[in-house]
Design a protein around this motif. Structure first.
Motif, PDB file in Angstrom:
ATOM      1  N   UNK A 225       0.749  -1.147   0.001  1.00 22.98           N
ATOM      2  CA  UNK A 225       0.146  -0.039  -0.090  1.00 22.98           C
ATOM      3  C   UNK A 225       0.897   1.201   0.119  1.00 22.98           C
ATOM      4  N   UNK A 226       0.539   2.236  -0.954  1.00 25.45           N
ATOM      5  CA  UNK A 226       1.276   3.456  -0.913  1.00 25.45           C
ATOM      6  C   UNK A 226       2.164   3.461  -2.256  1.00 25.45           C
ATOM      7  N   UNK A 227       2.425   2.273  -2.903  1.00 24.59           N
ATOM      8  CA  UNK A 227       3.238   2.370  -3.925  1.00 24.59           C
ATOM      9  C   UNK A 227       2.920   2.859  -5.398  1.00 24.59           C
ATOM     10  N   UNK A 228       1.420   3.308  -5.284  1.00 28.75           N
ATOM     11  CA  UNK A 228       1.084   3.726  -6.692  1.00 28.75           C
ATOM     12  C   UNK A 228       1.449   5.428  -6.728  1.00 28.75           C
ATOM     13  N   UNK A 229       1.944   6.012  -5.220  1.00 22.72           N
ATOM     14  CA  UNK A 229       2.328   7.362  -5.363  1.00 22.72           C
ATOM     15  C   UNK A 229       1.067   8.228  -5.562  1.00 22.72           C
ATOM     16  N   UNK A 230      -0.129   8.008  -5.656  1.00 21.29           N
ATOM     17  CA  UNK A 230      -1.468   8.497  -6.257  1.00 21.29           C
ATOM     18  C   UNK A 230      -2.075   8.894  -5.022  1.00 21.29           C
ATOM     19  N   UNK A 231      -1.613   9.417  -4.011  1.00 17.64           N
ATOM     20  CA  UNK A 231      -2.512   9.577  -2.789  1.00 17.64           C
ATOM     21  C   UNK A 231      -3.442  10.848  -2.981  1.00 17.64           C
ATOM     22  N   UNK A 232      -4.727  10.844  -2.464  1.00 19.53           N
ATOM     23  CA  UNK A 232      -5.501  11.934  -2.792  1.00 19.53           C
ATOM     24  C   UNK A 232      -6.282  11.949  -1.522  1.00 19.53           C
ATOM     25  N   UNK A 233      -7.087  13.188  -1.504  1.00 22.21           N
ATOM     26  CA  UNK A 233      -8.167  13.439  -0.653  1.00 22.21           C
ATOM     27  C   UNK A 233      -7.941  14.163   0.675  1.00 22.21           C
ATOM     28  N   UNK A 234      -6.667  14.475   0.885  1.00 20.75           N
ATOM     29  CA  UNK A 234      -6.427  14.951   2.472  1.00 20.75           C
ATOM     30  C   UNK A 234      -6.859  16.423   2.522  1.00 20.75           C
ATOM     31  N   UNK A 235      -7.011  17.108   1.553  1.00 14.53           N
ATOM     32  CA  UNK A 235      -7.492  18.466   1.783  1.00 14.53           C
ATOM     33  C   UNK A 235      -8.638  18.716   0.501  1.00 14.53           C
ATOM     34  N   UNK A 236      -9.353  17.772   0.659  1.00 18.90           N
ATOM     35  CA  UNK A 236     -10.367  17.453  -0.470  1.00 18.90           C
ATOM     36  C   UNK A 236     -11.308  18.897  -0.662  1.00 18.90           C
ATOM     37  N   UNK A 237     -11.868  18.939  -1.882  1.00 12.58           N
ATOM     38  CA  UNK A 237     -12.627  19.956  -2.362  1.00 12.58           C
ATOM     39  C   UNK A 237     -14.154  19.347  -1.791  1.00 12.58           C
ATOM     40  N   UNK A 238     -14.926  20.371  -1.714  1.00 16.86           N
ATOM     41  CA  UNK A 238     -16.477  20.127  -1.525  1.00 16.86           C
ATOM     42  C   UNK A 238     -17.363  21.166  -1.891  1.00 16.86           C
ATOM     43  N   UNK A 239     -18.549  21.146  -1.646  1.00 19.94           N
ATOM     44  CA  UNK A 239     -19.469  22.302  -1.871  1.00 19.94           C
ATOM     45  C   UNK A 239     -20.021  22.865  -0.810  1.00 19.94           C
TER      46      UNK A 239
END
Length: 526
Positions: free
Chosen positions: A456-470
């Protein structure tokens, strides 16, 4: 492409020199998203004073060049080592990005990146043992594979009606092309076989096709990988109101009370890493464009701590496999370009769909994360298959920060809390099934080893930790313009802003969102 003399002069020339006292827009991080802010504002609001601050060193000329484009192997190795943060790998460790990649090691580190020294896995949790970062002018954009597919189905951010327009602009900035490798000698054969096996329930732009790549070909036929230098472009480099500062660690976003949102930015506190001295730079806008771990880290260190900060962390579970293609047509192959890059098989894309919640890419082995077999094989006859899975989004998956401990940069130490759910394991099983179906259509496996699930983590495609919302309802960090809730003038950028569960490579989307945020600033200042 050489950088201009004016740009060279504006990259901090000596220790303690060159930091401006005041700018209009301060950008933290020099990867593709930070570069997109600088480029867009240079084009649309050239009267604004812009400065980019990067914790890592300058490793190339022009700044932000992809390391694959550094022809000299010694210089390329030095650039990779310099990107590896506070504790770079020893010189004896290979800088070949393919060496040891497809292995079952629990922690997987590629040249040009560095791993968390601790905090990567909570007790009883899956964690992200291969979570890695890169510190250099250009960020991870100096080391990425260049794949730039558009999101589809539920990957798309539904509340952004202009997303398609911003994606097109991101494609312009990154020089994305689906044609550059599409006519490689075996590329059509790869796509034809994949299509027969996988396209029976796919329609339109979700069928097998050439991978859009941030790669272009020089007049003499050499392939050049696009990095942050491509995004900065000549417009930014020639902008007299732009400056880039390497080895400038931003330790705090400075705030003031008041403003329409309750608080507002007033600047940055920056540590010159060469002199270990602190400086303050006033700014009316601050864009924090680090990776998905260090962007929330800086906000936390600055006292900006919305409920969703660091939460909804998601990686893309990655399954890899390799096959030797059977019955290849007799065609003239493309010669090696001198840095181990050829294009005999191109790069094929199997897009994400809601029915198939994974994204596949099939490429010639010299460009893929699977090591070439030792025997003498026809160039281009061995291809690597990589399938990325969408992660079920959970607030419990998060990066947390310690108040009583620091990392190698003196910033709040991280603790990653992360679990794969039943739905995630089902997606991985589905990816294994589909990758074997694709492999069988292409040829024969290299050996009896089953498809490998990377740590886990090998993709280097981490997202979401400062995510956008409405809405500022505790489930997002920023609004649809990427401005942080409750803090006027504070913007976030990078993969961490993406709020959807994706399987496709995220760079194109994060650059598109950066374009939108920068356009918003330019419109406010027009």
């Amino acid at each position: 492409m050489p950088r201009s003399a004016s740009t060279a002069e504006r990259i901090t020339p000596e220790a303690g020199a060159g930091f401006p006292d005041e700018v209009d827009v301060a950008i933290v991080g020099s990867g593709p998203a930070g570069a997109a802010y600088a480029r867009t504002l240079s084009e649309l609001a050239p009267h604004l004073r812009l400065a980019v601050f990067e914790a890592g060193p300058l490793i190339s000329d022009p700044p932000g060049t992809h390391v694959k484009n550094i022809v000299d192997s010694g210089e390329r190795a030095r650039a990779q080592r310099a990107s590896e943060g506070p504790r770079p790998l020893v010189e004896a460790v290979s800088t070949d990005t393919m060496d040891g990649y497809a292995s079952d090691r629990p922690r997987l580190q590629r040249p040009g990146t560095f791993l968390l020294s601790e905090g990567r896995q909570g007790s009883g949790e899956d964690g992200l043992p291969a979570a890695a970062m890169s510190s250099n002018v250009g960020g991870m954009g100096a080391h990425w594979t260049g794949a730039c597919p558009r999101p589809g189905d539920s990957e798309v951010i539904a509340f952004l009606p202009e997303l398609s327009t911003w994606l097109a602009e991101a494609e312009r900035l990154l020089h994305v092309s689906a044609e550059v490798l599409a006519d490689a000698p075996f590329a059509d054969e790869v796509r034809k076989r994949l299509s027969v096996a996988l396209d029976h329930d796919r329609v339109g732009d979700r069928q097998v096709q050439p991978m859009p790549m941030a790669v272009h070909r020089t007049p003499d036929g050499r392939l050049l990988w696009c990095g942050a230098d491509t995004v900065f472009g000549d417009v930014t480099r020639a902008n007299p109101r732009f400056s880039l500062h390497a080895e400038a660690l931003v330790t705090q976003v400075l705030l003031t009370e008041g403003g329409p949102n309750g608080r507002a930015v007033r600047g940055l506190r920056i540590r010159d890493r060469r002199t270990d001295t602190d400086h303050e730079v006033a700014a009316r806008y601050v864009v924090v464009a680090g990776d998905s771990l260090r962007t929330p880290q800086l906000l936390y260190a600055s006292g900006v701590r919305p409920a969703a900060l660091g939460r909804y962390l998601n990686d893309q579970p990655q399954v890899v496999y390799a096959v030797r293609m059977r019955d290849l047509p007799d065609r003239t192959l493309v010669a090696d370009d001198g840095v181990g890059v050829t294009a005999s098989s191109g790069v094929a894309w199997v897009p994400f769909t809601d029915a198939h919640p994974y994204h596949g890419q099939v490429m010639q082995l010299d460009a893929s994360p699977v090591p070439l077999a030792d025997d003498d094989l026809k160039p281009g006859s061995v291809v690597g298959l990589g399938w990325f899975c969408a992660k079920e989004l959970r607030a419990e998956d998060r990066v947390a920060f310690r108040d009583d401990d620091t990392d190698g940069y003196g910033m709040p130490a991280m603790d990653l809390h992360y679990r794969l759910t039943e739905a995630d394991h089902a997606a991985v099983d589905g990816a294994r099934t589909e990758i074997l179906r694709a492999a069988a259509a292409l040829g024969e496996p290299l050996d009896d080893t089953p498809p490998l699930l990377f740590p886990a983590g090998a993709s280097l495609h981490y997202q979401g930790t400062v995510r956008m919302g409405t809405a500022d309802d505790g489930t997002s960090v920023c609004d649809p313009n990427s401005q942080v809730w409750g803090v006027s003038g504070l913007f976030v950028a990078g993969n961490g802003v993406i709020p959807t569960a994706t399987a496709c490579n995220p760079t194109l989307t994060s650059v598109a969102l950066a374009v939108a945020g920068a356009r918003g600033i330019a419109a406010a200042e027009s």
